[in-house]
Motif scaffolding. Structure first.
Motif, short mmCIF file in Angstrom:
data_model
loop_
_atom_site.label_atom_id
_atom_site.label_comp_id
_atom_site.label_asym_id
_atom_site.label_seq_id
_atom_site.Cartn_x
_atom_site.Cartn_y
_atom_site.Cartn_z
N VAL A 32 9.77 37.05 36.48
CA VAL A 32 9.19 37.58 37.72
C VAL A 32 8.00 36.72 38.12
CG1 VAL A 32 7.91 39.51 38.74
CG2 VAL A 32 10.02 39.95 37.45
N PHE A 33 7.13 36.43 37.18
CA PHE A 33 5.96 35.60 37.49
C PHE A 33 6.38 34.19 37.92
CE2 PHE A 33 3.47 38.76 35.04
CZ PHE A 33 2.53 39.06 36.03
N LEU A 36 7.76 42.85 44.26
CA LEU A 36 7.92 42.80 42.79
C LEU A 36 9.16 43.59 42.35
CD1 LEU A 36 4.23 43.17 41.54
CD2 LEU A 36 5.70 41.15 41.40
N ILE A 41 7.56 34.49 41.47
CA ILE A 41 6.40 34.64 42.36
C ILE A 41 5.75 33.28 42.57
CG2 ILE A 41 4.08 35.62 42.57
CD1 ILE A 41 5.18 38.13 41.18
N THR A 55 12.27 41.90 40.43
CA THR A 55 12.58 42.43 39.09
C THR A 55 14.00 42.97 39.04
OG1 THR A 55 10.24 43.01 38.85
CG2 THR A 55 11.78 44.00 37.29
N ARG A 85 4.25 45.52 46.04
CA ARG A 85 5.04 46.38 45.12
C ARG A 85 6.53 46.27 45.41
NH1 ARG A 85 2.54 52.30 44.05
NH2 ARG A 85 2.79 51.96 41.83
#
Length: 145
Positions: free
Chosen positions: A7-8, A28, A11, A32, A25
């Motif tokens: 996920v990071f 994310l 991003i 995810t 949110r």
């Protein structure tokens, strides 16, 4: 941990396209969710692939075993064909018809001792020729690997 790390990474890779006006949110959550779905899909595909490979090998091994059993059976039948006609007749009555020595003796009008003698001679002959077959099967097994 792997999912969080991915996920990071996602991003970071798309940080230029992220607008802070949108809900971080939700962003994310979507990243995810997609990563988890992709991992599960890949995992299911890998599991299915492994199952398919194992099943294919199992079928192949069963086929080889059937071929070996058929070859063994054919070889034994050839050996049985080389017995004297009386030995062959008595041996087949015993082994294929599953008759007792007494039943064979009554059917052929001979003594049980004669039946036993013919069966013993037939078995001795077969045993003396089976090591050759075992050697052939062993060599066949070595060349398969």
């Amino acid at each position: 941990e792997d999912v969080v790390q991915e996920v990071f990474i996602k991003i970071w890779e798309s940080h230029k396209n992220i607008y802070l006006t949108e809900s971080i949110r939700g962003f994310l959550f979507i990243i995810t969710r997609n990563i988890i779905f992709n991992k599960k899909r890949d995992s299911l595909n890998e599991t299915f692939l492994n199952y398919t490979i194992i099943n294919g090998l199992s079928i192949y091994n069963n086929l080889e075993e059937e071929i070996d059993a058929k070859l063994l059976s054919e070889y034994i039948m050839k050996l049985i064909d080389r017995l004297t006609p009386r030995q062959k007749e008595i041996f087949l009555l015993s082994r294929t018809e599953h008759l007792t020595y007494k039943q064979i003796a009554q059917q052929l009008n001979i003594t049980e001792k004669t039946v036993e003698h013919h069966i013993n001679n037939a078995l001795r002959y077969l045993r003396s020729h089976l090591p050759v077959l075992i050697l052939v099967l062993f060599i066949n097994l070595l060349f398969r690997k």
